[in-house]
Design a protein around this motif. Sequence first.
Motif, PDB file in Angstrom:
ATOM      1  N   SER A   1     -61.576  36.650   2.311  1.00 30.24           N
ATOM      2  CA  SER A   1     -61.564  36.927   3.755  1.00 30.24           C
ATOM      3  C   SER A   1     -60.145  37.109   4.262  1.00 30.24           C
ATOM      4  O   SER A   1     -59.874  37.957   5.127  1.00 30.24           O
ATOM      5  N   GLU A   2     -59.202  36.335   3.722  1.00 32.26           N
ATOM      6  CA  GLU A   2     -57.796  36.493   4.108  1.00 32.26           C
ATOM      7  C   GLU A   2     -57.299  37.895   3.748  1.00 32.26           C
ATOM      8  O   GLU A   2     -56.644  38.564   4.565  1.00 32.26           O
ATOM      9  N   LEU A   3     -57.601  38.322   2.540  1.00 31.05           N
ATOM     10  CA  LEU A   3     -57.152  39.649   2.097  1.00 31.05           C
ATOM     11  C   LEU A   3     -57.791  40.749   2.935  1.00 31.05           C
ATOM     12  O   LEU A   3     -57.147  41.763   3.239  1.00 31.05           O
ATOM     13  N   ARG A   4     -59.032  40.550   3.324  1.00 31.19           N
ATOM     14  CA  ARG A   4     -59.718  41.557   4.150  1.00 31.19           C
ATOM     15  C   ARG A   4     -59.114  41.600   5.549  1.00 31.19           C
ATOM     16  O   ARG A   4     -58.908  42.682   6.110  1.00 31.19           O
ATOM     17  N   ARG A   5     -58.835  40.433   6.141  1.00 34.37           N
ATOM     18  CA  ARG A   5     -58.239  40.399   7.486  1.00 34.37           C
ATOM     19  C   ARG A   5     -56.871  41.075   7.503  1.00 34.37           C
ATOM     20  O   ARG A   5     -56.486  41.686   8.508  1.00 34.37           O
ATOM     21  N   GLU A   6     -56.146  40.979   6.412  1.00 29.79           N
ATOM     22  CA  GLU A   6     -54.809  41.574   6.332  1.00 29.79           C
ATOM     23  C   GLU A   6     -54.855  43.043   5.916  1.00 29.79           C
ATOM     24  O   GLU A   6     -53.810  43.671   5.772  1.00 29.79           O
ATOM     25  N   GLY A   7     -56.054  43.580   5.745  1.00 31.54           N
ATOM     26  CA  GLY A   7     -56.194  45.001   5.432  1.00 31.54           C
ATOM     27  C   GLY A   7     -55.836  45.383   4.010  1.00 31.54           C
ATOM     28  O   GLY A   7     -55.612  46.556   3.718  1.00 31.54           O
ATOM     29  N   LEU A   8     -55.816  44.399   3.094  1.00 32.66           N
ATOM     30  CA  LEU A   8     -55.471  44.684   1.703  1.00 32.66           C
ATOM     31  C   LEU A   8     -56.684  45.106   0.877  1.00 32.66           C
ATOM     32  O   LEU A   8     -56.555  45.848  -0.096  1.00 32.66           O
ATOM     33  N   VAL A   9     -57.862  44.602   1.261  1.00 36.67           N
ATOM     34  CA  VAL A   9     -59.108  44.998   0.597  1.00 36.67           C
ATOM     35  C   VAL A   9     -60.172  45.220   1.665  1.00 36.67           C
ATOM     36  O   VAL A   9     -60.087  44.675   2.773  1.00 36.67           O
ATOM     37  N   VAL A  10     -61.167  46.019   1.325  1.00 42.97           N
ATOM     38  CA  VAL A  10     -62.319  46.221   2.208  1.00 42.97           C
ATOM     39  C   VAL A  10     -63.583  46.113   1.362  1.00 42.97           C
ATOM     40  O   VAL A  10     -63.570  46.336   0.145  1.00 42.97           O
ATOM     41  N   LEU A  11     -64.661  45.763   2.030  1.00 43.67           N
ATOM     42  CA  LEU A  11     -65.963  45.695   1.388  1.00 43.67           C
ATOM     43  C   LEU A  11     -66.701  46.991   1.673  1.00 43.67           C
ATOM     44  O   LEU A  11     -66.871  47.373   2.831  1.00 43.67           O
ATOM     45  N   GLU A  12     -67.130  47.673   0.616  1.00 46.40           N
ATOM     46  CA  GLU A  12     -67.795  48.964   0.776  1.00 46.40           C
ATOM     47  C   GLU A  12     -69.287  48.851   0.465  1.00 46.40           C
ATOM     48  O   GLU A  12     -69.822  47.759   0.330  1.00 46.40           O
ATOM     49  N   ALA A  13     -69.946  49.981   0.361  1.00 49.18           N
ATOM     50  CA  ALA A  13     -71.384  50.020   0.149  1.00 49.18           C
ATOM     51  C   ALA A  13     -71.776  49.254  -1.112  1.00 49.18           C
ATOM     52  O   ALA A  13     -71.037  49.240  -2.090  1.00 49.18           O
ATOM     53  N   GLN A  14     -72.921  48.596  -1.044  1.00 50.51           N
ATOM     54  CA  GLN A  14     -73.503  47.859  -2.168  1.00 50.51           C
ATOM     55  C   GLN A  14     -72.613  46.711  -2.638  1.00 50.51           C
ATOM     56  O   GLN A  14     -72.679  46.300  -3.798  1.00 50.51           O
ATOM     57  N   GLY A  15     -71.779  46.191  -1.727  1.00 49.96           N
ATOM     58  CA  GLY A  15     -70.985  45.014  -2.025  1.00 49.96           C
ATOM     59  C   GLY A  15     -69.774  45.249  -2.897  1.00 49.96           C
ATOM     60  O   GLY A  15     -69.159  44.288  -3.379  1.00 49.96           O
ATOM     61  N   ARG A  16     -69.385  46.501  -3.096  1.00 51.86           N
ATOM     62  CA  ARG A  16     -68.227  46.782  -3.937  1.00 51.86           C
ATOM     63  C   ARG A  16     -66.938  46.633  -3.130  1.00 51.86           C
ATOM     64  O   ARG A  16     -66.886  46.966  -1.955  1.00 51.86           O
ATOM     65  N   LEU A  17     -65.894  46.173  -3.806  1.00 53.62           N
ATOM     66  CA  LEU A  17     -64.586  45.976  -3.172  1.00 53.62           C
ATOM     67  C   LEU A  17     -63.678  47.167  -3.425  1.00 53.62           C
ATOM     68  O   LEU A  17     -63.722  47.774  -4.492  1.00 53.62           O
ATOM     69  N   ARG A  18     -62.856  47.471  -2.445  1.00 56.02           N
ATOM     70  CA  ARG A  18     -61.814  48.482  -2.624  1.00 56.02           C
ATOM     71  C   ARG A  18     -60.474  47.886  -2.207  1.00 56.02           C
ATOM     72  O   ARG A  18     -60.356  47.309  -1.117  1.00 56.02           O
ATOM     73  N   ILE A  19     -59.482  48.022  -3.067  1.00 57.01           N
ATOM     74  CA  ILE A  19     -58.111  47.668  -2.694  1.00 57.01           C
ATOM     75  C   ILE A  19     -57.552  48.836  -1.901  1.00 57.01           C
ATOM     76  O   ILE A  19     -57.465  49.954  -2.408  1.00 57.01           O
ATOM     77  N   THR A  20     -57.177  48.569  -0.661  1.00 56.83           N
ATOM     78  CA  THR A  20     -56.739  49.661   0.214  1.00 56.83           C
ATOM     79  C   THR A  20     -55.236  49.910   0.141  1.00 56.83           C
ATOM     80  O   THR A  20     -54.776  50.989   0.501  1.00 56.83           O
ATOM     81  N   ASP A  21     -54.478  48.925  -0.293  1.00 62.15           N
ATOM     82  CA  ASP A  21     -53.031  49.102  -0.437  1.00 62.15           C
ATOM     83  C   ASP A  21     -52.628  48.520  -1.792  1.00 62.15           C
ATOM     84  O   ASP A  21     -52.252  47.352  -1.891  1.00 62.15           O
TER      85      ASP A  21
END
Length: 250
Positions: free
Chosen positions: A198-218
């Motif tokens: 959740s910390e990484l998501r709040r900081e915009g480093l990862v996002v949760l995509e379709a079907q529960g898959r993670l994406r590293i955005t930076d």
Amino acid sequence: MTSPLILRLRHHGRLSDRAAQALLACRKRNRLVEPGHCLMRQGEKTDSLFWIESGWAMRHRNLANGRRQILNMLLPGDICDLQGLIDTRADHSVKTMTAVMLCEVDSARFLELLHGDPEVATSLLWSVVQEEGILREHIVRIGRRSARVRLAHLLLELVRRQALGGGPSDGLIEVALTREVMADCLGLTPVHVSRTLSELRREGLVVLEAQGRLRITDIDALAREADYDTRYLHLARPDHALDLAGAGQA
């Protein structure tokens, strides 16, 4: 379509078409296995050898108290298990995480090829060296890194490793990872993993995509924070952002 195994081995160096075809000729059959299937059981005799064409599996050790430690994840292009070439019992279990297409290998033909083809033998030796590097890095990860860096480092490794077998290279992890799987891999609790994620998501480093898959955005930012360096993968040439991002020690 080129086998993920050949794609992965060619990250060590040039594997000729002749050598690749000789290796592929060791195949007995392809077999589709459902998620949650035990491919190898700790303590049992093992005489099978296969590589993964598609899907993910995990190596793990079961403890007496019912808990487990995930040792490594097996991705397309990974070989499992060279223990099958010697007379021994499995010291760990292997279970499918998703539906997996296995390529079962004729062990006798495989051994004959190793004895008679230096090019194939050298490529497979690199594969063993890389797996040892991954396991060494895993020891450092769970022994000396903070929970945040453990998680970031694992996600970055999976992004890089899946690309070796022809998977996504843009930061998307192609398989949905449960909090329980990540916790058992990192020596944390699912609650701790969820909080850190959740910390990484709040900081915009990862996002949760379709079907529960993670994406590293930076990728660059996360690699700097995790001190991620791909030298432990022993790649012959840099061809991914992560190969150039690491500034620390392998």
